[in-house]
Design a protein around this motif. Structure first.
Motif, PDB file in Angstrom:
ATOM      1  N   ASP A   6       0.903  -1.095   0.118  1.00  0.00           N
ATOM      2  CA  ASP A   6       0.032  -0.122  -0.012  1.00  0.00           C
ATOM      3  C   ASP A   6       0.854   1.319   0.028  1.00  0.00           C
ATOM      4  OD1 ASP A   6      -2.396  -1.519  -0.216  1.00  0.00           O
ATOM      5  OD2 ASP A   6      -2.813  -1.136   1.912  1.00  0.00           O
ATOM      6  N   GLN A   7       1.971   1.293   0.706  1.00  0.00           N
ATOM      7  CA  GLN A   7       2.770   2.430   0.787  1.00  0.00           C
ATOM      8  C   GLN A   7       3.611   2.719  -0.697  1.00  0.00           C
ATOM      9  OE1 GLN A   7       5.255   0.486   4.155  1.00  0.00           O
ATOM     10  NE2 GLN A   7       5.421   2.864   4.791  1.00  0.00           N
ATOM     11  N   LEU A   8       3.931   1.459  -1.305  1.00  0.00           N
ATOM     12  CA  LEU A   8       4.339   1.496  -2.919  1.00  0.00           C
ATOM     13  C   LEU A   8       3.454   2.184  -3.545  1.00  0.00           C
ATOM     14  CD1 LEU A   8       6.601  -0.877  -4.292  1.00  0.00           C
ATOM     15  CD2 LEU A   8       4.475  -0.137  -5.796  1.00  0.00           C
ATOM     16  N   LEU A   9       2.032   1.686  -3.475  1.00  0.00           N
ATOM     17  CA  LEU A   9       1.065   1.941  -4.738  1.00  0.00           C
ATOM     18  C   LEU A   9       0.873   3.751  -4.221  1.00  0.00           C
ATOM     19  CD1 LEU A   9      -1.286  -0.536  -3.900  1.00  0.00           C
ATOM     20  CD2 LEU A   9       0.268  -0.350  -5.952  1.00  0.00           C
ATOM     21  N   ALA A  10       1.078   4.217  -2.975  1.00  0.00           N
ATOM     22  CA  ALA A  10       0.960   5.583  -2.692  1.00  0.00           C
ATOM     23  C   ALA A  10       1.955   6.223  -2.997  1.00  0.00           C
ATOM     24  CB  ALA A  10       0.403   5.662  -1.046  1.00  0.00           C
ATOM     25  N   ARG A  11       2.875   5.984  -3.107  1.00  0.00           N
ATOM     26  CA  ARG A  11       4.215   6.836  -3.468  1.00  0.00           C
ATOM     27  C   ARG A  11       4.753   6.828  -4.652  1.00  0.00           C
ATOM     28  NH1 ARG A  11       8.038   5.416   1.556  1.00  0.00           N
ATOM     29  NH2 ARG A  11       9.326   6.571  -0.007  1.00  0.00           N
ATOM     30  N   ALA A  12       4.672   5.620  -5.242  1.00  0.00           N
ATOM     31  CA  ALA A  12       5.501   5.475  -6.616  1.00  0.00           C
ATOM     32  C   ALA A  12       5.113   6.343  -7.852  1.00  0.00           C
ATOM     33  CB  ALA A  12       5.479   4.120  -7.034  1.00  0.00           C
ATOM     34  N   ASP A  13       6.019   6.998  -8.452  1.00  0.00           N
ATOM     35  CA  ASP A  13       5.554   7.520  -9.968  1.00  0.00           C
ATOM     36  C   ASP A  13       5.743   6.633 -10.939  1.00  0.00           C
ATOM     37  OD1 ASP A  13       5.493  10.537  -8.939  1.00  0.00           O
ATOM     38  OD2 ASP A  13       7.714   9.850  -8.328  1.00  0.00           O
ATOM     39  N   LEU A  25      -1.866  -6.267  -9.000  1.00  0.00           N
ATOM     40  CA  LEU A  25      -2.536  -4.899  -9.346  1.00  0.00           C
ATOM     41  C   LEU A  25      -3.922  -5.259  -9.976  1.00  0.00           C
ATOM     42  CD1 LEU A  25       0.653  -3.186 -11.051  1.00  0.00           C
ATOM     43  CD2 LEU A  25      -0.274  -3.222  -8.739  1.00  0.00           C
ATOM     44  N   SER A  26      -4.454  -5.227  -8.853  1.00  0.00           N
ATOM     45  CA  SER A  26      -6.119  -5.433  -9.145  1.00  0.00           C
ATOM     46  C   SER A  26      -7.019  -4.269  -9.156  1.00  0.00           C
ATOM     47  CB  SER A  26      -6.909  -6.329  -7.843  1.00  0.00           C
ATOM     48  OG  SER A  26      -6.653  -5.542  -6.593  1.00  0.00           O
ATOM     49  N   ARG A  27      -8.144  -4.116  -9.409  1.00  0.00           N
ATOM     50  CA  ARG A  27      -8.883  -2.798  -9.612  1.00  0.00           C
ATOM     51  C   ARG A  27      -8.831  -2.149  -8.368  1.00  0.00           C
ATOM     52  NH1 ARG A  27     -12.625  -1.386 -13.241  1.00  0.00           N
ATOM     53  NH2 ARG A  27     -12.588  -3.189 -14.114  1.00  0.00           N
ATOM     54  N   GLU A  28      -8.620  -2.742  -7.207  1.00  0.00           N
ATOM     55  CA  GLU A  28      -8.707  -2.293  -5.905  1.00  0.00           C
ATOM     56  C   GLU A  28      -7.139  -1.579  -5.726  1.00  0.00           C
ATOM     57  OE1 GLU A  28     -12.220  -4.812  -6.106  1.00  0.00           O
ATOM     58  OE2 GLU A  28      -9.690  -5.188  -6.218  1.00  0.00           O
ATOM     59  N   ALA A  29      -6.311  -2.233  -5.990  1.00  0.00           N
ATOM     60  CA  ALA A  29      -5.027  -1.765  -5.922  1.00  0.00           C
ATOM     61  C   ALA A  29      -4.658  -0.587  -6.698  1.00  0.00           C
ATOM     62  CB  ALA A  29      -3.702  -3.136  -6.154  1.00  0.00           C
ATOM     63  N   LEU A  30      -5.206  -0.699  -8.042  1.00  0.00           N
ATOM     64  CA  LEU A  30      -4.843   0.612  -8.779  1.00  0.00           C
ATOM     65  C   LEU A  30      -5.551   1.762  -8.526  1.00  0.00           C
ATOM     66  CD1 LEU A  30      -5.457  -1.513 -12.336  1.00  0.00           C
ATOM     67  CD2 LEU A  30      -3.307  -0.134 -11.429  1.00  0.00           C
ATOM     68  N   ALA A  31      -6.817   1.634  -7.627  1.00  0.00           N
ATOM     69  CA  ALA A  31      -7.304   2.758  -7.022  1.00  0.00           C
ATOM     70  C   ALA A  31      -6.589   3.365  -6.101  1.00  0.00           C
ATOM     71  CB  ALA A  31      -8.897   2.253  -6.635  1.00  0.00           C
ATOM     72  N   LYS A  32      -5.787   2.647  -5.445  1.00  0.00           N
ATOM     73  CA  LYS A  32      -4.884   3.041  -4.380  1.00  0.00           C
ATOM     74  C   LYS A  32      -3.625   3.736  -4.834  1.00  0.00           C
ATOM     75  CE  LYS A  32      -6.200  -0.287  -1.104  1.00  0.00           C
ATOM     76  NZ  LYS A  32      -5.838  -1.567  -0.246  1.00  0.00           N
ATOM     77  N   THR A  33      -3.236   3.637  -6.109  1.00  0.00           N
ATOM     78  CA  THR A  33      -1.863   4.377  -6.577  1.00  0.00           C
ATOM     79  C   THR A  33      -2.079   5.826  -6.847  1.00  0.00           C
ATOM     80  OG1 THR A  33      -2.824   4.370  -8.982  1.00  0.00           O
ATOM     81  CG2 THR A  33      -1.609   2.365  -8.203  1.00  0.00           C
ATOM     82  N   LYS A  34      -0.805   6.237  -7.035  1.00  0.00           N
ATOM     83  CA  LYS A  34      -0.742   7.879  -7.017  1.00  0.00           C
ATOM     84  C   LYS A  34      -1.311   8.161  -8.433  1.00  0.00           C
ATOM     85  CE  LYS A  34       3.170  11.083  -6.550  1.00  0.00           C
ATOM     86  NZ  LYS A  34       4.491  11.484  -6.388  1.00  0.00           N
ATOM     87  N   LYS A  35      -2.216   9.256  -8.485  1.00  0.00           N
ATOM     88  CA  LYS A  35      -2.683   9.540  -9.714  1.00  0.00           C
ATOM     89  C   LYS A  35      -1.524   9.906 -10.493  1.00  0.00           C
ATOM     90  CE  LYS A  35      -6.267  12.541 -11.698  1.00  0.00           C
ATOM     91  NZ  LYS A  35      -7.073  11.413 -12.286  1.00  0.00           N
ATOM     92  N   GLY A  36      -1.677   9.462 -11.824  1.00  0.00           N
ATOM     93  CA  GLY A  36      -0.551   9.806 -12.950  1.00  0.00           C
ATOM     94  C   GLY A  36       0.423   8.710 -12.776  1.00  0.00           C
ATOM     95  N   VAL A  37       0.253   7.608 -12.264  1.00  0.00           N
ATOM     96  CA  VAL A  37       1.526   6.726 -12.306  1.00  0.00           C
ATOM     97  C   VAL A  37       1.497   6.164 -13.619  1.00  0.00           C
ATOM     98  CG1 VAL A  37       0.128   4.659 -11.538  1.00  0.00           C
ATOM     99  CG2 VAL A  37       2.229   4.672 -10.764  1.00  0.00           C
ATOM    100  N   ARG A  38       2.810   5.548 -13.720  1.00  0.00           N
ATOM    101  CA  ARG A  38       3.177   4.894 -15.095  1.00  0.00           C
ATOM    102  C   ARG A  38       3.369   3.583 -14.598  1.00  0.00           C
ATOM    103  NH1 ARG A  38       4.015  10.200 -15.991  1.00  0.00           N
ATOM    104  NH2 ARG A  38       3.305  11.219 -17.908  1.00  0.00           N
ATOM    105  N   ILE A  39       2.948   2.350 -15.242  1.00  0.00           N
ATOM    106  CA  ILE A  39       2.979   0.862 -14.913  1.00  0.00           C
ATOM    107  C   ILE A  39       3.947   0.197 -16.217  1.00  0.00           C
ATOM    108  CG2 ILE A  39       1.867  -1.041 -14.213  1.00  0.00           C
ATOM    109  CD1 ILE A  39      -0.250   0.826 -12.820  1.00  0.00           C
ATOM    110  N   ILE A  40       4.835  -0.802 -15.639  1.00  0.00           N
ATOM    111  CA  ILE A  40       5.465  -1.531 -16.671  1.00  0.00           C
ATOM    112  C   ILE A  40       5.742  -2.978 -16.035  1.00  0.00           C
ATOM    113  CG2 ILE A  40       7.763  -1.983 -17.730  1.00  0.00           C
ATOM    114  CD1 ILE A  40       7.165   1.282 -16.113  1.00  0.00           C
ATOM    115  N   ASN A  41       5.268  -3.685 -16.869  1.00  0.00           N
ATOM    116  CA  ASN A  41       5.238  -5.383 -16.720  1.00  0.00           C
ATOM    117  C   ASN A  41       5.887  -5.996 -17.769  1.00  0.00           C
ATOM    118  OD1 ASN A  41       4.846  -7.816 -15.594  1.00  0.00           O
ATOM    119  ND2 ASN A  41       2.535  -7.841 -16.038  1.00  0.00           N
ATOM    120  N   CYS A  42       7.306  -6.414 -17.363  1.00  0.00           N
ATOM    121  CA  CYS A  42       7.881  -7.460 -18.095  1.00  0.00           C
ATOM    122  C   CYS A  42       8.065  -8.740 -17.318  1.00  0.00           C
ATOM    123  CB  CYS A  42       9.362  -6.778 -18.440  1.00  0.00           C
ATOM    124  SG  CYS A  42       9.310  -5.420 -19.399  1.00  0.00           S
TER     125      CYS A  42
END
Length: 547
Positions: A211-218, A234-251
């Motif tokens: 939860d801390q990571l979701l709230a703080r990460a750009d 990264l569920s719907r609930e987890a995505l809702a907790k992210t910092k607005k404007g976050v960018r996500i990468i999955n490799c």
């Protein structure tokens, strides 16, 4: 699928005496750098490169092979493994083993290996490349410019410097990404339950909760395997907790992100951009994310560099060769590691351990509720996991004829056996000692063994009675009252039954008390002879043994 014998425990090969004289045989069923086949041949292993086969075609030939080397195309399903009657090892040239039925392979005693380091740098660099692509909108800008537009004011990017990167998973690849990100002057935080504070300090990153990571990460980048615990992290609930404007990468792996929820988050602006190299369903020829503004995709290119393809091919061939020829186990998913250098040293200990476990299993049978494996002296300086695996293989062989060191721990767990490992640094009566104690409803029963000349296994204690006996072939375990004339009666009974005595080992608790005989004979002991011996005066127990 037969037992691992003494020799097979040391070499990792399951084959009869005639088959031991032949070369191991490996099938490469997916396209792989030719250096893999070259390494197999250089090591004296027969190899066939047969790619593009249907599951049915592969099933028709798989029974001829000791090893199967694959990439992502071959699906090693339970149905295929049912036909793999000689298969001992599956080598995945790459990290993900989603295409291998691990429980089915383990149940059949097949070691499953991957190559987690061969494409680590390549995958980490791809994640960094996608991070740049998102930060500067490179794919959109390229498409616009090549379309003859000059939309300089449309593409306003962001700097990576001073931004916070959140790693979900800080293992091998994640730590490389962290190193590169720190070089870009980013702040790195990580969620990884297995990351120790000391390792985080060493990497120069901050360990946080999810939860801390979701709230703080750009920026958030995922580097974790797909498991029951990480699926949809990264569920719907987890995505809702992210910092607005976050960018996500999955490799990492498809299935870590709820793709429908990610599309909604992109459209709402909660997520400013997302770059996926992996998808829930692959090949991803259609996805709800395609065409979504701010979305970048690549067709699972994380490991697609010339260097990585060569590295994983070389690595899987070397690992499989070490296993088939020397018994070395590296990067196994379903078995403890055992290096090719360790294997020769551990071979006699594993043979001793297997015999001790087999002795307990045959004498105690269904009474065993738990087992403790202790090592002391020279044995305490070695890797104990293979010794434990060998004990369990011997013990569980009482219940299953398809047991080996790969599936024995699973069988023990299924039976609810409590398994303990104990290492003693102390010096004892023997230069090296392995002691195996079984817990039973009637109390603990213990056997101990050592090595003569660092090579020959010997039993030195059985249930508190000192003996000195080899364990091998057909034997009789006899408990009797220590009375004059008993040995003569026993010898007469064996002679009348036509059984020749190979070795005869005796021990007793005290004069006139309980005595133990371990008698090796040249042929199997008939059931009627066991009954006859049980009827002798003073006999308390007779158990035929086979090693």
């Amino acid at each position: 699928m037969p037992f691992y014998t003494q020799e097979q425990l040391g070499s990792g090969l399951r084959r009869n005496t005639e088959h031991q004289m032949t070369q191991p045989k490996v099938l490469i069923s997916d396209k792989m750098d030719p250096r893999a086949a070259a390494i197999f041949r250089e090591r004296g292993i027969q190899v066939d490169e047969i790619t593009g086969k249907t599951p049915e075609e592969l099933a028709a030939i798989i029974g001829d092979y000791d090893g199967l080397a694959i990439r992502s195309s071959t699906k090693a399903t339970a149905k295929l493994l049912d036909q793999a009657t000689n298969l001992k090892v599956i080598g995945r040239a790459g990290i993900g083993v989603d295409n291998v039925d691990i429980p089915a392979a383990t149940a059949r005693g097949i070691v499953v290996m991957n190559t987690p380091f061969g494409n680590s740098i390549t995958t980490a660099e791809h994640a960094i490349a996608l991070m740049f692509a998102l930060a500067r909108q490179l794919p959109e800008a390229d498409a616009s410019t090549q379309a003859g537009k000059w939309e300089k004011n449309r593409f306003m990017g962001v700097e990576l410097t001073a931004k916070t990167l959140g790693l979900i998973g800080a293992g091998n690849i994640g730590s490389i990404v962290a190193s590169r990100a720190l070089g870009l002057k980013m702040k790195v935080i990580a969620f990884d339950p297995f990351l120790s504070p000391e390792r985080a300090l060493e990497l120069g990153i901050e360990k946080v909760e999810l939860d801390q990571l979701l709230a703080r990460a750009d920026f958030i980048t995922l580097h974790t395997p797909l498991t029951d615990q990480t699926r949809g992290i990264l569920s719907r609930e987890a995505l809702a907790k992210t910092k607005k404007g976050v960018r996500i990468i999955n490799c990492a792996r498809g299935g870590l992100i709820d793709e429908a929820a990610l599309k909604d988050a992109l459209e709402s602006g909660q997520v400013a951009g997302a770059a996926l190299d992996v998808f829930e369903t692959e090949p991803a020829t259609a996805s709800p994310l395609f065409g979504t503004p701010g979305f970048v995709s690549t067709p699972h290119l994380g490991a697609s560099t010339t260097e990585a393809q060569v590295n994983v091919a070389i690595q899987v061939a070397e690992q499989m060769s070490d296993f088939l020829l020397l018994g070395g186990v590296t990067n196994a998913i379903n078995m403890p590691s055992l290096s090719a250098e360790e294997a020769p040293r551990l071979k006699p200990y594993m043979a001793l351990a297997e015999k001790l476990g087999r002795l307990l299993g045959q004498v105690l049978g269904e009474q065993v509720r738990g087992v403790s494996i202790e090592v002391e002296g020279a044995a305490a300086q070695l890797n104990q996991k293979p010794i434990t695996g060998a004990v369990l293989a011997g013990l569980m062989g009482t219940y299953s004829q398809t047991v080996n060191m790969v599936n024995a721990p699973v069988l023990a767990k299924e039976r609810g056996l409590d398994v303990k490992e104990i290492r003693h640094e102390r010096e004892g009566d023997y230069q090296t000692l392995v002691r195996v104690t079984a817990s039973t409803p009637g109390g603990e029963r213990c056997v101990s063994g050592t090595l003569f000349g660092n090579a020959a296994p010997r039993l030195v204690d059985i249930f508190g009675v000192a003996v000195e006996a080899e364990l091998g072939g057909h034997m009789l375990y006899i408990v009797n009252n220590d009375t004059p004339g008993f040995i003569g009666k026993l010898g007469t009974a064996l002679g009348q039954a036509g059984l020749n005595i190979a070795t005869f080992n005796l021990g007793r608790r005290a004069a006139g008390g309980e005595a133990v005989a371990l008698v090796a004979v040249d042929d199997p002991v008939p059931a009627e002879l066991v009954q006859q011996l049980c009827a002798l005066d003073g006999v308390r127990e007779v158990v035929p043994l086979n090693f």
